[in-house]
Design an enzyme around this catalytic site. Structure first.
Site, mmCIF file in Angstrom:
data_model
loop_
_atom_site.group_PDB
_atom_site.id
_atom_site.type_symbol
_atom_site.label_atom_id
_atom_site.label_comp_id
_atom_site.label_asym_id
_atom_site.label_seq_id
_atom_site.Cartn_x
_atom_site.Cartn_y
_atom_site.Cartn_z
ATOM 1 N N ASP A 13 0.806 -1.096 -0.134
ATOM 2 C CA ASP A 13 0.068 0.131 -0.004
ATOM 3 C C ASP A 13 0.832 1.368 0.085
ATOM 4 O OD1 ASP A 13 -2.234 -1.616 -0.015
ATOM 5 O OD2 ASP A 13 -2.131 -1.855 2.171
ATOM 6 N N LYS A 16 1.722 2.228 -5.029
ATOM 7 C CA LYS A 16 2.178 1.641 -6.163
ATOM 8 C C LYS A 16 1.588 2.013 -7.500
ATOM 9 C CE LYS A 16 2.355 -2.377 -4.344
ATOM 10 N NZ LYS A 16 2.118 -2.103 -2.959
ATOM 11 N N GLY A 40 -4.755 -4.292 -3.347
ATOM 12 C CA GLY A 40 -5.711 -3.426 -3.679
ATOM 13 C C GLY A 40 -4.995 -2.181 -4.248
ATOM 14 N N HIS A 41 -5.022 -1.785 -5.339
ATOM 15 C CA HIS A 41 -4.212 -0.998 -6.176
ATOM 16 C C HIS A 41 -5.219 0.242 -6.829
ATOM 17 C CE1 HIS A 41 -0.758 -3.763 -7.137
ATOM 18 N NE2 HIS A 41 -1.031 -3.592 -5.931
ATOM 19 N N GLN A 223 1.610 -6.303 -3.382
ATOM 20 C CA GLN A 223 2.561 -6.626 -2.082
ATOM 21 C C GLN A 223 3.772 -5.926 -1.992
ATOM 22 O OE1 GLN A 223 1.159 -9.763 -3.562
ATOM 23 N NE2 GLN A 223 -1.017 -8.849 -2.946
HETATM 24 P P1 GDP Z 1 -0.930 0.152 -3.620
HETATM 25 O O1 GDP Z 1 -1.325 -1.109 -3.179
HETATM 26 O O2 GDP Z 1 0.468 0.317 -3.424
HETATM 27 O O3 GDP Z 1 -1.108 0.641 -4.925
HETATM 28 O O4 GDP Z 1 -1.457 1.310 -2.785
HETATM 29 P P2 GDP Z 1 -3.101 1.576 -2.265
HETATM 30 O O5 GDP Z 1 -3.559 2.036 -3.655
HETATM 31 O O6 GDP Z 1 -3.483 0.314 -1.594
HETATM 32 O O7 GDP Z 1 -2.847 2.765 -1.242
HETATM 33 C C1 GDP Z 1 -2.388 3.977 -1.460
HETATM 34 C C2 GDP Z 1 -3.289 5.203 -1.231
HETATM 35 O O8 GDP Z 1 -2.625 6.413 -1.120
HETATM 36 C C3 GDP Z 1 -4.483 5.216 -2.096
HETATM 37 O O9 GDP Z 1 -5.817 5.569 -1.640
HETATM 38 C C4 GDP Z 1 -3.930 6.221 -2.959
HETATM 39 O O10 GDP Z 1 -4.818 6.938 -3.844
HETATM 40 C C5 GDP Z 1 -3.271 7.246 -2.003
HETATM 41 N N1 GDP Z 1 -2.141 7.870 -2.579
HETATM 42 C C6 GDP Z 1 -1.205 7.522 -3.541
HETATM 43 N N2 GDP Z 1 -0.033 8.395 -3.454
HETATM 44 C C7 GDP Z 1 -0.295 9.474 -2.699
HETATM 45 C C8 GDP Z 1 0.036 10.806 -2.524
HETATM 46 O O11 GDP Z 1 1.253 10.993 -3.053
HETATM 47 N N3 GDP Z 1 -0.337 11.466 -1.257
HETATM 48 C C9 GDP Z 1 -1.690 11.204 -0.929
HETATM 49 N N4 GDP Z 1 -2.366 11.968 0.108
HETATM 50 N N5 GDP Z 1 -2.449 9.818 -1.246
HETATM 51 C C10 GDP Z 1 -1.635 8.938 -1.843
HETATM 52 P P1 IMO Z 2 -0.865 -4.453 -2.248
HETATM 53 O O1 IMO Z 2 -0.593 -4.939 -3.702
HETATM 54 C C1 IMO Z 2 -0.790 -4.508 2.297
HETATM 55 C C2 IMO Z 2 -0.732 -8.824 3.795
HETATM 56 C C3 IMO Z 2 -2.060 -9.191 4.592
HETATM 57 C C4 IMO Z 2 -1.395 -10.233 5.511
HETATM 58 C C5 IMO Z 2 -0.271 -10.855 4.782
HETATM 59 C C6 IMO Z 2 -0.645 -12.280 3.982
HETATM 60 O O2 IMO Z 2 -2.214 -3.593 -2.070
HETATM 61 O O3 IMO Z 2 0.175 -3.491 -1.695
HETATM 62 P P2 IMO Z 2 -2.326 -12.768 2.095
HETATM 63 O O4 IMO Z 2 -3.948 -12.591 1.821
HETATM 64 O O5 IMO Z 2 -1.463 -12.234 0.949
HETATM 65 O O6 IMO Z 2 -1.996 -14.205 2.420
HETATM 66 O O7 IMO Z 2 -1.937 -12.123 3.343
HETATM 67 O O8 IMO Z 2 0.055 -9.976 3.321
HETATM 68 N N1 IMO Z 2 -1.048 -8.173 2.306
HETATM 69 C C7 IMO Z 2 -1.078 -6.856 1.897
HETATM 70 N N2 IMO Z 2 -0.745 -5.703 2.870
HETATM 71 N N3 IMO Z 2 -0.990 -4.681 0.692
HETATM 72 C C8 IMO Z 2 -1.247 -5.724 0.087
HETATM 73 O O9 IMO Z 2 -1.206 -5.569 -1.104
HETATM 74 C C9 IMO Z 2 -1.089 -6.974 0.744
HETATM 75 N N4 IMO Z 2 -1.501 -8.271 0.116
HETATM 76 C C10 IMO Z 2 -1.331 -9.057 1.269
HETATM 77 O O10 IMO Z 2 -2.645 -8.143 5.178
HETATM 78 O O11 IMO Z 2 -0.784 -9.488 6.683
HETATM 79 MG MG MG Z 3 -3.053 -1.695 -1.871
#
Ligand code: GDP
Ligand code: IMO
Ligand code: MG
Length: 424
Positions: A13, A16, A40-41, A223
């Site tokens: 998270d 990415k 969750g992207h 991840q």
């Molecule tokens: P990922 O799994 O690495 O793709 O990241 P996620 O989408 O799960 O979580 C990142 C969250 O931060 C999302 O809600 C994005 O919209 C938000 N986000 C990404 N870059 C920035 C940033 O530079 N500033 C802020 N405030 N939010 C960001």
């Molecule tokens: P993105 O791509 C954050 C964590 C779960 C748990 C561990 C194992 O959005 O960054 P799993 O269901 O993969 O067997 O769970 O990994 N986990 C993540 N944490 N971002 C993710 O994906 C994750 N995918 C799995 O919370 O601790």
């Molecule tokens: Mg994510």
């Protein structure tokens, strides 16, 4: 130098998807190489929010071919649902290709994920309960069913029936509810296979043809480094290899073809699920990071644990992935903080070290050593040039560069697609 890899450098998270979306504008293919719908992207484009789990983040561009490569585990129900939801919002998913060699997540994998977590009790990993671990376990013990198996419908039915019956015995033995195998066979070898079939491809050949044509390929990690099954905080990890080496295995692109390897790093740290977290904040500052950073899981809605940026972790991520550059995301989340702390070393049994420990018990025992920076206490919103960053925010970027030895090429200053400072 055609292939760029994007890797999470912490526990997921990091933002990415936003950086992948930015880079996708000048790439031709965007490829998921591991994980599944545990990811969750999130992309925010023109006020519209897209939360993707399986479909690669490049899908929003009409010039991009999104590819789900061999290293991914595919829940076809989620895949089709995601395609339907994107299509309903006007996103064309017809170019999507799914590797025949990718393994399927099937209903018994969900059951096993739940049962295993239940049995672990207080020691639970806190998985996303998406069947990821059991699907990769079946792959490793050579009992998995692959996406390409859908192409021979009669054989696919037999595989599902035989495996389903065996899995049911195990599920009942472990105290779970038996699954309706006949219904699963009908559904998976019927409507689901019908709809998935047009997307199935030999993605290894497709990617190598693209390389030969001079196409630009972007590999999308899900991840992160410290959730990697080998290099992460085992057993509190996922069951795949998100690190850059996994990008080769998960796509069939050899290591010499990788050129840029971009590590995505949140300006602080978050983690979902259990496991050690040296810089974790369990006080009001931690709550502030959750509130301001909106740190709730995209997939499970769980509150993310939060803490300060950890540079021993990041330095280790640089080595493990051969990172060429860093994208420092969510710097704006720290806008209101009076003081920003950055962990530069650990103290272990009275001794200071910059080395990331190889054992969980050692990691759980480290004490972070912090450098304190005065907060910039002004909004970074709207800043697009590095020289326009407030001096105090710039100091944080400089500290990261000095400590890890590679450039910070992007700085995130907001959730929107455009909210990023880029340096050449
Ligand atoms: P990922 O799994 O690495 O793709 O990241 P996620 O989408 O799960 O979580 C990142 C969250 O931060 C999302 O809600 C994005 O919209 C938000 N986000 C990404 N870059 C920035 C940033 O530079 N500033 C802020 N405030 N939010 C960001
Ligand atoms: P993105 O791509 C954050 C964590 C779960 C748990 C561990 C194992 O959005 O960054 P799993 O269901 O993969 O067997 O769970 O990994 N986990 C993540 N944490 N971002 C993710 O994906 C994750 N995918 C799995 O919370 O601790
Ligand atoms: Mg994510």
């Amino acid at each position: 130098m055609p292939v760029t890899v994007v890797v999470g450098s912490q526990w997921g998270d990091e933002g990415k998807a936003k950086i992948i979306d930015l880079l996708a504008s000048d790439h031709d293919l965007v490829v998921r190489y591991q994980g599944g719908h545990n990811a969750g992207h999130t992309i925010v484009a023109g006020g519209e929010k897209y939360a993707l789990q399986l479909v690669p983040s490049g899908v929003l561009y009409s010039h991009v071919t999104p590819v789900i490569a061999n290293g991914v585990v595919v829940d076809p129900v989620t895949l089709l649902d995601e395609i339907d939801r994107l299509t309903a919002r006007g996103v064309d998913c017809s170019r999507l290709r799914v590797s025949s060699q990718a393994h399927l997540i099937l209903p018994w994998h969900f059951a096993h994920d739940r049962l295993a977590e239940g049995r672990r009790g207080d020691n639970k990993i806190g998985t996303t309960l998406k069947g990821i671990g059991p699907a990769y376990a079946d792959k490793a013990r050579r009992a998995g069913i692959r996406v390409g198996d859908m192409l021979d419908r009669a054989r696919f039915r037999e595989q599902l029936s035989a495996l389903g019956d065996a899995e049911n015995d195990l599920i009942v033995h472990l105290g779970g509810e038996p699954l309706d195998v006949a219904a699963i066979v009908e559904q998976y070898a019927g409507a689901i296979a019908d709809r998935v079939t047009p997307y199935i491809a030999n993605t290894v050949a497709l990617l190598h043809d693209a390389l030969a044509d001079g196409s630009r390929i972007l590999l999308e990690g899900a991840q992160a480094t410290f959730l990697d099954i080998d290099h992460g905080t085992y057993p509190y990890v996922t069951s795949s290899s998100p690190t850059a080496g996994g990008a080769c295995i998960g796509t069939g692109i050899g290591p010499r073809d990788l050129s840029r390897i971009v590590g995505i790093t949140k300006a602080y740290t978050t983690r979902v699920g259990s496991g050690p977290f040296p810089t974790e904040l369990t006080d009001a500052l931690g709550d502030a990071l959750v509130d301001i950073g909106r740190e709730f899981g995209t997939v499970t809605g769980r509150r993310r644990r939060t803490g300060w940026l950890d540079l021993p972790m990041l330095r280790h991520a640089v080595r493990l992935n051969s990172l060429t550059e860093i994208a420092l995301t969510k710097l704006d989340v720290l806008d209101t903080f009076e003081r920003v702390r950055v962990c530069t070393e650990y103290r272990v049994q009275g001794r200071r070290t910059g080395e990331y420990p190889d054992r969980l018990d050692l990691l759980a025992a480290v004490e972070p050593v912090y450098v304190d920076l005065p907060g910039w206490q002004t909004s970074l919103e709207g800043i697009r040039r590095i020289e326009d960053l407030p001096v105090r925010a710039r100091a944080m970027v400089d500290l990261v560069e000095q400590e890890v030895g590679i450039p910070v090429r992007y700085v995130g200053v907001g959730a929107d697609r455009d909210a990023v400072v880029q340096r050449s």
